[in-house]
Structures are given as structure tokens and as C-alpha cells.
Design an enzyme around this catalytic site. Structure first.
Site, PDB file in Angstrom:
ATOM      1  N   HIS A 257       0.859  -1.188   0.000  1.00 19.82           N
ATOM      2  CA  HIS A 257       0.000   0.000   0.000  1.00 19.82           C
ATOM      3  C   HIS A 257       0.887   1.227   0.000  1.00 19.82           C
ATOM      4  CE1 HIS A 257      -3.197   2.781   1.027  1.00 19.82           C
ATOM      5  NE2 HIS A 257      -4.037   1.820   0.748  1.00 19.82           N
ATOM      6  N   GLU A 311      -7.622  -5.234   0.390  1.00 24.10           N
ATOM      7  CA  GLU A 311      -8.243  -6.051  -0.656  1.00 24.10           C
ATOM      8  C   GLU A 311      -8.126  -7.543  -0.364  1.00 24.10           C
ATOM      9  OE1 GLU A 311     -10.014  -4.366  -2.359  1.00 24.10           O
ATOM     10  OE2 GLU A 311      -9.074  -2.993  -3.776  1.00 24.10           O
TER      11      GLU A 311
HETATM   12  N1  ACO Z   1       3.788  -7.688  -5.016  1.00 20.18           N
HETATM   13  C1  ACO Z   1       5.056  -7.650  -5.479  1.00 20.18           C
HETATM   14  N2  ACO Z   1       5.832  -6.575  -5.398  1.00 20.18           N
HETATM   15  C2  ACO Z   1       5.296  -5.477  -4.843  1.00 20.18           C
HETATM   16  C3  ACO Z   1       3.995  -5.436  -4.320  1.00 20.18           C
HETATM   17  C4  ACO Z   1       3.232  -6.619  -4.438  1.00 20.18           C
HETATM   18  N3  ACO Z   1       1.979  -6.674  -3.984  1.00 20.18           N
HETATM   19  N4  ACO Z   1       3.747  -4.213  -3.827  1.00 20.18           N
HETATM   20  C5  ACO Z   1       4.847  -3.487  -4.024  1.00 20.18           C
HETATM   21  N5  ACO Z   1       5.793  -4.244  -4.638  1.00 20.18           N
HETATM   22  C6  ACO Z   1       7.143  -3.851  -5.028  1.00 20.18           C
HETATM   23  C7  ACO Z   1       7.160  -3.240  -6.417  1.00 20.18           C
HETATM   24  O1  ACO Z   1       7.346  -4.204  -7.426  1.00 20.18           O
HETATM   25  C8  ACO Z   1       8.336  -2.316  -6.318  1.00 20.18           C
HETATM   26  O2  ACO Z   1       9.540  -3.053  -6.410  1.00 20.18           O
HETATM   27  P1  ACO Z   1      10.631  -2.701  -7.554  1.00 20.18           P
HETATM   28  O3  ACO Z   1      10.977  -1.268  -7.285  1.00 20.18           O
HETATM   29  O4  ACO Z   1      11.717  -3.667  -7.282  1.00 20.18           O
HETATM   30  O5  ACO Z   1       9.925  -2.897  -8.852  1.00 20.18           O
HETATM   31  C9  ACO Z   1       8.256  -1.816  -4.898  1.00 20.18           C
HETATM   32  O6  ACO Z   1       7.574  -2.819  -4.150  1.00 20.18           O
HETATM   33  C10 ACO Z   1       7.536  -0.491  -4.744  1.00 20.18           C
HETATM   34  O7  ACO Z   1       6.333  -0.548  -5.490  1.00 20.18           O
HETATM   35  P2  ACO Z   1       5.499   0.753  -5.881  1.00 20.18           P
HETATM   36  O8  ACO Z   1       4.482   0.381  -6.897  1.00 20.18           O
HETATM   37  O9  ACO Z   1       6.400   1.894  -6.168  1.00 20.18           O
HETATM   38  O10 ACO Z   1       4.868   1.037  -4.443  1.00 20.18           O
HETATM   39  P3  ACO Z   1       3.561   1.839  -4.152  1.00 20.18           P
HETATM   40  O11 ACO Z   1       3.643   2.243  -2.761  1.00 20.18           O
HETATM   41  O12 ACO Z   1       3.314   2.886  -5.145  1.00 20.18           O
HETATM   42  O13 ACO Z   1       2.513   0.654  -4.402  1.00 20.18           O
HETATM   43  C11 ACO Z   1       0.596  -0.622  -4.644  1.00 20.18           C
HETATM   44  C12 ACO Z   1       1.322   0.438  -3.797  1.00 20.18           C
HETATM   45  C13 ACO Z   1       0.376  -0.083  -6.067  1.00 20.18           C
HETATM   46  C14 ACO Z   1      -0.762  -0.903  -4.013  1.00 20.18           C
HETATM   47  C15 ACO Z   1       1.421  -1.929  -4.691  1.00 20.18           C
HETATM   48  O14 ACO Z   1       1.737  -2.360  -3.394  1.00 20.18           O
HETATM   49  C16 ACO Z   1       0.750  -3.050  -5.488  1.00 20.18           C
HETATM   50  O15 ACO Z   1       0.863  -3.079  -6.721  1.00 20.18           O
HETATM   51  N6  ACO Z   1       0.040  -3.988  -4.802  1.00 20.18           N
HETATM   52  C17 ACO Z   1      -0.652  -5.071  -5.478  1.00 20.18           C
HETATM   53  C18 ACO Z   1      -2.022  -4.608  -5.988  1.00 20.18           C
HETATM   54  C19 ACO Z   1      -3.011  -4.397  -4.860  1.00 20.18           C
HETATM   55  O16 ACO Z   1      -3.115  -5.171  -3.915  1.00 20.18           O
HETATM   56  N7  ACO Z   1      -3.775  -3.285  -5.002  1.00 20.18           N
HETATM   57  C20 ACO Z   1      -4.770  -2.889  -3.997  1.00 20.18           C
HETATM   58  C21 ACO Z   1      -4.227  -1.778  -3.158  1.00 20.18           C
HETATM   59  S1  ACO Z   1      -5.332  -1.341  -1.838  1.00 20.18           S
HETATM   60  C22 ACO Z   1      -6.387  -0.211  -2.497  1.00 20.18           C
HETATM   61  O17 ACO Z   1      -6.100   0.519  -3.381  1.00 20.18           O
HETATM   62  C23 ACO Z   1      -7.739  -0.140  -1.920  1.00 20.18           C
END
Ligand code: ACO
Length: 374
Positions: A257, A311
Site C-alpha cells: 500500500h 483487498e
Molecule cells: N507484489 C510484489 N511486489 C510489490 C507489491 C506486491 N503486492 N507491492 C509493491 N511491490 C514492489 C514493487 O514491485 C516495487 O519493487 P521494484 O521497485 O523492485 O519494482 C516496490 O515494491 C515499490 O512498489 P510501488 O508500486 O512503487 O509502491 P507503491 O507504494 O506505489 O505501491 C501498490 C502500492 C500499487 C498498491 C502496490 O503495493 C501493489 O501493486 N500492490 C498489489 C495490488 C493491490 O493489492 N492493489 C490494492 C491496493 S489497496 C487499495 O487501493 C484499496
């Protein structure tokens, strides 16, 4: 246009609004709705009470609650032309696309006017009706009349299935709706506020917010969490499936998140609710997948603080109340209508056009060659 402000990809850490609606403390794992910890509300108050809190600033008295419930029940009648449009949509339409189309169609009958509380209440009341109409159309079933004696959550389930939900189903969905009602300046709420800041109308704001919610990095994740459960199937497969997925650089849905650097407090509450209302075997599988996912994510991304997000267990509750997977994100919208509308109303009261800068990194100006010389 030039700006001295530092570039922040994804606007991370940039404050663009002041709000009284909700506060997310991502370090401590706290979510506060207008002065109340989420744990003090979830499971203790109804969705309508939370709607009153967001729209009017306080939890309602009994008389105020009765009044709001009556207003919302009366507002459930959707104009005929919108129901006709629901019948014209291809049956294979994604319900999020159907909802976006039908909210937009509702707006077609309304002249451009500044969003107000009564339109906010009406549209919030109508969103589940629109979804139920489309869902019944795609299954070849007749539309049902809303039931004024049922609350928001129970009437939604009734209008989908034609059966009065059990009290456990209605209460579980009600608790889910309370917990998803607002979450500060998330992507869809921001989108709604940007549109409101142009003096556009409520229907346009909500149509835009639905488009933003649809993406899997925001509200589109819960059905994919269930896809993951189904693909994994049994506990023994979890580690290999998740390792392979991470090796392919895929994201594990239901984890991570932008705001929370610890477990999302809503995930904790939903986990407890899932333990109560889900079948024991299904819950045990979900919990095993959660533990495995966390372990592998901490191993593969040691610098990132990735925890369970809302989620993950939302998917288990929506599964338990009998909703099909493709209604999970639209049901998130049923709840978030309250937060979206409250933020839109807050935006218009003290508005300034939201218009950030972009840093130009393209080429310096050079001559434009005539077409046949390029
Ligand atoms: N699985 C694998 N890797 C992840 C995950 C995940 N669930 N979440 C973050 N990371 C990794 C990314 O790949 C990235 O690594 P990298 O730089 O080596 O590529 C790093 O962590 C940072 O990721 P960002 O996308 O920059 O982090 P941000 O804080 O913007 O992301 C997000 C938040 C988009 C929700 C992310 O955690 C994600 O994609 N989660 C999976 C989708 C999900 O569950 N969405 C629902 C969110 S809750 C809501 O909106 C109500």
C-alpha cells in the site's frame, strides 16, 4: 510554465488538499473517519450511520438515522431511460464498465450544476440499484423493485438475487461497506476532486472516480486475490505459486500500500470477520496464503515495507456473502460513493482549480521542417 517544486513521481508525499474526512496514519496502521478510529465503527455502526458521519460531520441520532434511511430508500427509483440503457449493454460487459456507463447516463438527465448533498445522497442510493439492474440483465432476469424495508446493504443483495439475505450476509456486507467508505486522498477520490475543482457536475466526478477505481493497483485487486486463491488451490501449492509469480516480476494482489507501512487496519478487522463468516477450510487457505505471501515479499523486497492490504480479506468477505468475482470492485464503489461524494462536497466549498505542474524533459525547440523534407 516553470515550478520550483520538487518532482514527486506518483505525487508521493505531496499534500494537495486539507480534509476533515479521514486520516491515514500509515506508520501506526491507523485509519480515522472524522474523529473516530475505524475499529470503533466497523461492526458497531451501519453504513447509513457512517454516511451521515461523512456528509453531516457527526453520527446520527435515531431520528436523523431514520430520516436518512427514508431519504435513501425513496431515492432508489432509477429513471426508466437509464434502465433501458442497462438492457442495451452487451451481457459480457464488465460490471465496472456498466456502472460507469449508467452513472454517466443518469447524469444525462441533469443540467450542469454544482454538486450538492441531496444529489450525493440520491446517487449513493442508486449505485447498487444500477449494478443489480445490469447483473440481472446479463443473467436474463427481470429487474426487481427496491425494498424500502431493507437497509442499503441488504437491499443491494436482495436486488441482485431476489432473495432476502440472511442477517449474517447483510451484516457482513454492511461491515465491509463501512470499512471501505473513505480513505483520504486515494487515486479515485483524488480524480473526483480534480473533476470537482473544474466546477463540473457530480455525475462527471463519480464517472471519473469509477474509472480510477477500476485499475488493479487500486480497487481492481480483490477479484484477482480470489483468482490467486483459486490458482493456488491448496496450502501445499502456495509457496511455489507465489515464488514463481514474484520471479516473473508480477505483483501479489492484496499486498502493499502506498500509505501503510504496516498492516492495513482494515485488513486486521476483515480478517477477524472472515474467520467468523467464511468456511473454515477457505479461511485457513487464505491465512496460509497471506503468511506465505508476506514471508516471500519480505524476502524478495527487503527494503520495501509490504504488508497485507484491505483487498486481501475483502475478497473473502465478498465471496462469503455470495457475490460473483466481477462484482467485487463495483461493490467497493457502492461503499466509496460516500467518501467520493463527501470529498467532492468538501472540494466545492473551498475550491481552487487543481492544476499541478509537469517538468518538461523533451527536446529544446528546433525548426519544424516542411512535410516533404522530414
Ligand atoms: N507484489 C510484489 N511486489 C510489490 C507489491 C506486491 N503486492 N507491492 C509493491 N511491490 C514492489 C514493487 O514491485 C516495487 O519493487 P521494484 O521497485 O523492485 O519494482 C516496490 O515494491 C515499490 O512498489 P510501488 O508500486 O512503487 O509502491 P507503491 O507504494 O506505489 O505501491 C501498490 C502500492 C500499487 C498498491 C502496490 O503495493 C501493489 O501493486 N500492490 C498489489 C495490488 C493491490 O493489492 N492493489 C490494492 C491496493 S489497496 C487499495 O487501493 C484499496
Amino acid at each position: 510554465m516553470s515550478s520550483n517544486a520538487a518532482f514527486a513521481k506518483g505525487l508521493e508525499g505531496v499534500t494537495v488538499a486539507r480534509t476533515v474526512m479521514s486520516r491515514v496514519d500509515g506508520e501506526k496502521g491507523r485509519l480515522i473517519y472524522r474523529g473516530y478510529e475505524i475499529g470503533a465503527l466497523a461492526g458497531h455502526v451501519s453504513f447509513e450511520e457512517v454516511a451521515h458521519l461523512f456528509w453531516k460531520g457527526e453520527l446520527p441520532t435515531r431520528a436523523q438515522l431514520d430520516d436518512l434511511k427514508m431519504t435513501m430508500a425513496h431515492a432508489r427509483m432509477v429513471p426508466n431511460h437509464v434502465l433501458q440503457i442497462a438492457r442495451l449493454l452487451p451481457k459480457e460487459t464488465d460490471p465496472m464498465d456498466a456502472l460507469r456507463t449508467l452513472v454517466s447516463a443518469l447524469g444525462a438527465g441533469h443540467p450542469l450544476k454544482q454538486p450538492d448533498l441531496s444529489s450525493a445522497m440520491m446517487l449513493t442510493a442508486q449505485v447498487p440499484v444500477l449494478l443489480a439492474a445490469f447483473d440481472r440483465h446479463r443473467h436474463g432476469l427481470d429487474f426487481l423493485q427496491p425494498r424500502g424495508d431493507l437497509d442499503h446493504a441488504a437491499n443491494y443483495l436482495y436486488m441482485l438475487s431476489g432473495k432476502e439475505p440472511t442477517s449474517v450476509q447483510a451484516k457482513s456486507l454492511g461491515t465491509y461497506l463501512v470499512m471501505l467508505a473513505d480513505h483520504s486522498l486515494n487515486a479515485s477520490t483524488f480524480a473526483a476532486r480534480v473533476i470537482a475543482s473544474t466546477w463540473s457536475d457530480l455525475y462527471s466526478c463519480i464517472t471519473g472516480a469509477i474509472g480510477a477505481l477500476k485499475g488493479p493497483l487500486h480497487g481492481g485487486a480483490p477479484s484477482r486475490v480470489l483468482d490467486m486463491f483459486e490458482a493456488i488451490g491448496k496450502k501445499e501449492n502456495a509457496e511455489k505459486w507465489m515464488r514463481d509469480s514474484l520471479a516473473r516480476k508480477e505483483r501479489l494482489m492484496g499486498f502493499g500500500h502506498r500509505a501503510y507501512k504496516t498492516t492495513d487496519p482494515r485488513a486486521e478487522i476483515l480478517r477477524d470477520l472472515a474467520r467468523e463468516v467464511c468456511e473454515a477450510e477457505f479461511f485457513a487457505l487464505a491465512q496460509h496464503i497471506e503468511e506465505t505471501g508476506l514471508r516471500l515479499l519480505h524476502e524478495s523486497k527487503p527494503k520495501e515495507r509490504i504488508y497485507t492490504n484491505v483487498e486481501f480479506y475483502s475478497s473473502t468477505i465478498l465471496h462469503a456473502v455470495g457475490l460473483p468475482k466481477d462484482l467485487y470492485t463495483p461493490t467497493f464503489a457502492v461503499s466509496r460513493m460516500v467518501g467520493w461524494t463527501a470529498h467532492i462536497l468538501e472540494q466545492v466549498v473551498d475550491n481552487r482549480l487543481i492544476r499541478p505542474d509537469a517538468e518538461y524533459v523533451g527536446p529544446e525547440p528546433h525548426p519544424a521542417m516542411p512535410l516533404d523534407k522530414r
